[in-house]
Every structure is written in structure tokens, then in C-alpha cells.
Design a protein around this motif. Structure first.
Motif, PDB file in Angstrom:
ATOM      1  N   LYS A 169       0.853  -1.185   0.000  1.00  0.00           N
ATOM      2  CA  LYS A 169       0.000   0.000   0.000  1.00  0.00           C
ATOM      3  C   LYS A 169       0.889   1.235   0.000  1.00  0.00           C
ATOM      4  O   LYS A 169       1.683   1.441   0.922  1.00  0.00           O
ATOM      5  CB  LYS A 169      -0.914   0.006   1.231  1.00  0.00           C
ATOM      6  CG  LYS A 169      -1.877  -1.175   1.287  1.00  0.00           C
ATOM      7  CD  LYS A 169      -2.733  -1.113   2.542  1.00  0.00           C
ATOM      8  CE  LYS A 169      -3.703  -2.294   2.605  1.00  0.00           C
ATOM      9  NZ  LYS A 169      -4.522  -2.257   3.847  1.00  0.00           N
ATOM     10  N   ILE A 170       0.747   2.053  -1.044  1.00  0.00           N
ATOM     11  CA  ILE A 170       1.567   3.253  -1.188  1.00  0.00           C
ATOM     12  C   ILE A 170       0.655   4.478  -1.064  1.00  0.00           C
ATOM     13  O   ILE A 170      -0.340   4.590  -1.788  1.00  0.00           O
ATOM     14  CB  ILE A 170       2.295   3.270  -2.541  1.00  0.00           C
ATOM     15  CG1 ILE A 170       3.157   2.011  -2.689  1.00  0.00           C
ATOM     16  CG2 ILE A 170       3.155   4.520  -2.676  1.00  0.00           C
ATOM     17  CD1 ILE A 170       3.878   1.930  -4.010  1.00  0.00           C
ATOM     18  N   PRO A 171       0.966   5.393  -0.141  1.00  0.00           N
ATOM     19  CA  PRO A 171       0.138   6.607  -0.029  1.00  0.00           C
ATOM     20  C   PRO A 171       0.332   7.502  -1.243  1.00  0.00           C
ATOM     21  O   PRO A 171       1.429   7.590  -1.805  1.00  0.00           O
ATOM     22  CB  PRO A 171       0.655   7.269   1.249  1.00  0.00           C
ATOM     23  CG  PRO A 171       2.055   6.755   1.389  1.00  0.00           C
ATOM     24  CD  PRO A 171       2.059   5.367   0.827  1.00  0.00           C
ATOM     25  N   GLY A 172      -0.762   8.159  -1.644  1.00  0.00           N
ATOM     26  CA  GLY A 172      -0.718   9.020  -2.822  1.00  0.00           C
ATOM     27  C   GLY A 172      -1.046  10.463  -2.475  1.00  0.00           C
ATOM     28  O   GLY A 172      -0.933  10.903  -1.333  1.00  0.00           O
ATOM     29  N   ARG A 173      -1.474  11.190  -3.477  1.00  0.00           N
ATOM     30  CA  ARG A 173      -1.769  12.616  -3.293  1.00  0.00           C
ATOM     31  C   ARG A 173      -3.160  12.806  -2.709  1.00  0.00           C
ATOM     32  O   ARG A 173      -3.990  11.898  -2.716  1.00  0.00           O
ATOM     33  CB  ARG A 173      -1.657  13.343  -4.635  1.00  0.00           C
ATOM     34  CG  ARG A 173      -2.544  12.788  -5.726  1.00  0.00           C
ATOM     35  CD  ARG A 173      -2.264  13.461  -7.058  1.00  0.00           C
ATOM     36  NE  ARG A 173      -3.050  12.906  -8.128  1.00  0.00           N
ATOM     37  CZ  ARG A 173      -4.282  13.305  -8.435  1.00  0.00           C
ATOM     38  NH1 ARG A 173      -4.857  14.288  -7.754  1.00  0.00           N
ATOM     39  NH2 ARG A 173      -4.940  12.755  -9.438  1.00  0.00           N
ATOM     40  N   ARG A 174      -3.430  13.978  -2.199  1.00  0.00           N
ATOM     41  CA  ARG A 174      -4.726  14.316  -1.623  1.00  0.00           C
ATOM     42  C   ARG A 174      -5.674  14.765  -2.732  1.00  0.00           C
ATOM     43  O   ARG A 174      -5.302  15.560  -3.601  1.00  0.00           O
ATOM     44  CB  ARG A 174      -4.575  15.403  -0.563  1.00  0.00           C
ATOM     45  CG  ARG A 174      -3.724  14.962   0.625  1.00  0.00           C
ATOM     46  CD  ARG A 174      -3.661  16.028   1.698  1.00  0.00           C
ATOM     47  NE  ARG A 174      -4.973  16.277   2.296  1.00  0.00           N
ATOM     48  CZ  ARG A 174      -5.523  15.527   3.249  1.00  0.00           C
ATOM     49  NH1 ARG A 174      -4.863  14.475   3.730  1.00  0.00           N
ATOM     50  NH2 ARG A 174      -6.709  15.833   3.751  1.00  0.00           N
ATOM     51  N   ILE A 175      -6.908  14.256  -2.671  1.00  0.00           N
ATOM     52  CA  ILE A 175      -7.904  14.527  -3.716  1.00  0.00           C
ATOM     53  C   ILE A 175      -9.130  15.142  -3.054  1.00  0.00           C
ATOM     54  O   ILE A 175      -9.690  14.575  -2.108  1.00  0.00           O
ATOM     55  CB  ILE A 175      -8.290  13.237  -4.469  1.00  0.00           C
ATOM     56  CG1 ILE A 175      -7.034  12.549  -5.008  1.00  0.00           C
ATOM     57  CG2 ILE A 175      -9.255  13.539  -5.602  1.00  0.00           C
ATOM     58  CD1 ILE A 175      -7.327  11.206  -5.656  1.00  0.00           C
ATOM     59  N   ALA A 176      -9.570  16.281  -3.566  1.00  0.00           N
ATOM     60  CA  ALA A 176     -10.735  16.971  -3.024  1.00  0.00           C
ATOM     61  C   ALA A 176     -11.996  16.539  -3.774  1.00  0.00           C
ATOM     62  O   ALA A 176     -11.932  15.939  -4.847  1.00  0.00           O
ATOM     63  CB  ALA A 176     -10.545  18.485  -3.124  1.00  0.00           C
TER      64      ALA A 176
END
Length: 382
Positions: A301-308
Motif C-alpha cells: 500500500k503506497i500513499p498518494g496525493r490528496r484529492i478533493a
């Protein structure tokens, strides 16, 4: 005698009377039945069906951090068939070379007959000493010739007059002899086969007394200290990550869902796998413990960017056809196509539809749902 003919005349009249009454009664019953059936149909048609009761939840748009995941096979960083570098007869097979043995770096595995290589080392040492002697003579000749010209106060006409070419040849001869000696010593050292890294002996190919040649397989050794993973992600998942991803820490999870540890992204992207057309990400397992086993499958599991502007819904809200059903303020159904950004812990994350939220979402949609259908929403407290 006159009464009998009269009675005979009245009997057929009574029979016809009863037959007529029976026909009238039958016709009356038939008319009543048809009239009753029509009345029932009319009354049933006048009662509208009640809207179905469905479970809904209220979801407001929010900002989430993307997370992509994939299963990857644990691979040892070093995994090789160790092959003989020299030729000769195997004189000793050490216990560390037996199949299943766990060895440390530098452990002795095989001993190959070394007498020819010891002889080669001795010959190379003698050759080096002779080259050094020739070098000393050449240096001395150069010194004597140079002093002679100095006494005569003359300049040497060329390098040959002071033996400089002979000196350079002698120096290169020494260098060549040293290289040959190093090669001979390396071959002598290769007669003792040692483990280049720590690991497990997966298979042994050579036996005691066997004569081997350069390139013959001896054992298969697999690393037990350093492990790596190669995870593959779709291009849509790849777009959810923060780039560059080198150095990003990823969490590892066993197939049972139990957390396992961490891995660090060494490199990712740059090319697509020729078979799967997916992006490959290479990871190093950090601080591996005794539970990790080569060949096991772990979820990366790789954390990604924040999405609104996203909605987080239970997976049950998604139909097999890939739709999600919303319930409007007027309790009518509205169908939207669910563009799943990613999944996380039994939830799906989709872009929020246009408009002002929050939205009421059906958490267990039926296949019989129709756009515009009126329903009775019941809020799910779970």
C-alpha cells in the motif's frame, strides 16, 4: 275418469315452469358474478402501489488521501547458482554446502584440488622476481649511461643512448608479472569456494570427488537477509501517486490483513511491463524480520496525493453494472456511473457528482431500480 286426463295435462306445464325458473336463476347468478369481478378490478386499479423502502446513508463531499495497493511476491535480493571458477576435483564438501543449510557470508562450501594453482602461484612469483631483477639492471644501465654523459658534459643524442627504452620494457615486464601473480593467487583462492552472501542453500549440484570445470554449477544460494518486491500498478493508479516516488515508505500487509512491516520505494515507472502493460515499482523491505519468507505474497500500500471533492461509500453501494444510486430531495432515484478512484478497507472512493451535497446514497441497490422511480428512504444508522 275425467280427472286423469286433466292431471296429465298439468304435469308438463309444471315441468316447464321449473325449467324456466332454473334458467332465470342461472342467468341472474352469471350476471352477478360478472358484475362483482368488474367491481374488484376497478377497486384494485384505484389503489397505487406503495414506494419500496430502501436503506440510504447521507454522504458529504470531502478530501481524502489516495492510496494504491497491489499484491507483490517477496523475492530475495541475491539469488544465484554459484558456479566453479576453476577446474579440478572436489576434495571436500563442507556441511554448509548441504541442501537446506543456512550459511553466513564467507562460510566455506567446497574445496577443489589446489596443487596446480599453488604451482602456478610459485611460478608467477619467480617470474616477478626475475622481472624485478631485470628492472634493477635496466635502472642501473640508465644511471651509468647518464653519468657518463654528465662527465663528458654532453647531452645524450637520443633515449636509446641512455637505455630508456630498455627501462620502460623492464617496468612493463614487472607490471605484467605482478598481474599474472594476482591472477594465479585468485585462481588459488577460487579453489576454496565460499558463500558470497548469507542465505539458504536451495539445491546442491556437485558431489564429493566430482571433477568440475569453470562454469559448472555447484549450489543454488538464496539470500535470507535482504528482500525486495516488484509491484505493478495500472496507469490510473500511477496517476494517483506523488511523483517522484523514490524514497516513499509503503506499508506491507499479509493476505490475512495483518500488518507486516514497511518497504521503501527504490524506483518506479520509466517503462511499462511488456506483458501486463502496467507500471512496475521496485521496493526494498526495510528491517525484515524472521516472519518474512521468499515466495510469499504481500499487499503493498503506497500513499498518494490528496484529492478533493470525493465521496467515500461502502462497496455495497456499487452495483454489478458499475452504478451508484442517489435519492433526491423528492425521493426519486437518480443513477450515476461510479468512477472508482481507489478502494480502501472495504470502501470505494468516487468523485462527488456535480451539485451541492450532501447526498443520500442507496447502500443496497436492487437490479430492479429505475431512474426516476419513487422510493421510501430509510436512513441506515450503521
Amino acid at each position: 275418469m275425467t280427472d286423469k286426463p286433466l292431471e296429465a295435462k298439468q304435469r308438463p306445464a309444471r315441468q316447464w315452469l321449473w325449467i324456466g325458473l332454473a334458467l332465470i336463476l342461472f342467468a341472474t347468478i352469471v350476471v352477478l358474478l360478472f358484475g362483482t369481478e368488474d367491481t374488484i378490478d376497478v377497486e384494485a386499479a384505484k389503489i397505487p402501489p406503495s414506494p419500496p423502502i430502501i436503506s440510504v446513508i447521507t454522504v458529504a463531499p470531502g478530501t481524502v488521501q489516495a492510496q494504491v495497493s497491489a499484491y507483490a511476491k517477496v523475492r530475495p535480493r541475491w539469488d544465484a547458482e554459484l558456479r566453479s571458477a576453476v577446474s579440478g576435483r572436489i576434495t571436500t564438501v563442507h556441511n554448509a554446502a548441504l541442501a537446506g543449510a543456512q550459511v553466513e557470508r564467507g562460510d566455506l562450501l567446497f574445496s577443489i584440488e589446489s596443487a596446480p594453482y599453488q604451482s602456478a602461484v610459485a611460478a608467477a612469483e619467480m617470474e616477478l622476481e626475475q622481472a624485478k631483477l631485470a628492472l634493477l639492471r635496466a635502472q642501473n644501465n640508465v644511471t651509468v649511461a647518464q653519468r657518463q654523459f654528465d662527465r663528458d658534459e654532453k647531452e645524450p643524442p637520443n633515449e636509446l643512448a641512455v637505455n630508456l627504452p630498455q627501462l620502460r620494457i623492464a617496468e612493463k615486464t614487472v607490471a605484467t608479472a605482478e598481474a599474472r601473480l594476482n591472477a594465479a593467487r585468485n585462481e588459488l583462492a577460487d579453489a576454496e569456494v565460499v558463500a558470497p552472501f548469507s542465505g539458504y542453500v536451495m539445491h546442491r549440484f556437485a558431489s564429493l570427488g566430482q571433477t568440475v570445470a569453470p562454469g559448472d554449477a555447484l549450489i543454488h544460494l538464496s539470500d535470507d537477509r535482504q528482500f525486495e518486491l516488484v509491484a505493478e500498478f495500472s496507469q490510473a493508479d500511477w496517476a494517483l501517486l506523488n511523483h517522484p516516488i523514490s524514497g516513499t515508505m509503503a506499508s506491507l500487509t499479509q493476505r490475512s490483513g495483518e500488518p507486516f512491516g514497511k518497504a521503501q520505494v527504490r524506483r518506479g515507472g520509466g517503462f511499462l511491463d511488456q506483458d501486463t502493460r502496467q507500471v512496475r515499482v521496485f521496493l526494498d523491505v526495510t528491517a525484515p524480520n524472521e516472519r518474512i519468507l521468499a515466495g510469499d505474497f504481500l499487499q503493498v500500500k503506497i500513499p498518494g496525493r490528496r484529492i478533493a471533492e470525493t465521496l467515500t461509500l461502502p462497496e455495497s453501494a456499487l452495483t454489478r453494472a458499475g452504478y451508484t444510486w442517489l435519492v433526491g430531495d423528492d425521493d426519486h432515484l437518480q443513477r450515476i456511473s461510479a468512477n472508482i478512484l481507489f478502494r480502501r478497507e472495504g470502501k470505494i472512493i468516487i468523485p462527488a457528482p456535480e451539485g451541492l451535497g450532501p447526498w443520500r446514497v442507496a447502500i443496497a441497490p436492487l437490479e430492479s431500480f429505475l431512474p426516476g422511480q419513487r422510493v421510501t428512504p430509510q436512513f441506515d444508522e450503521g
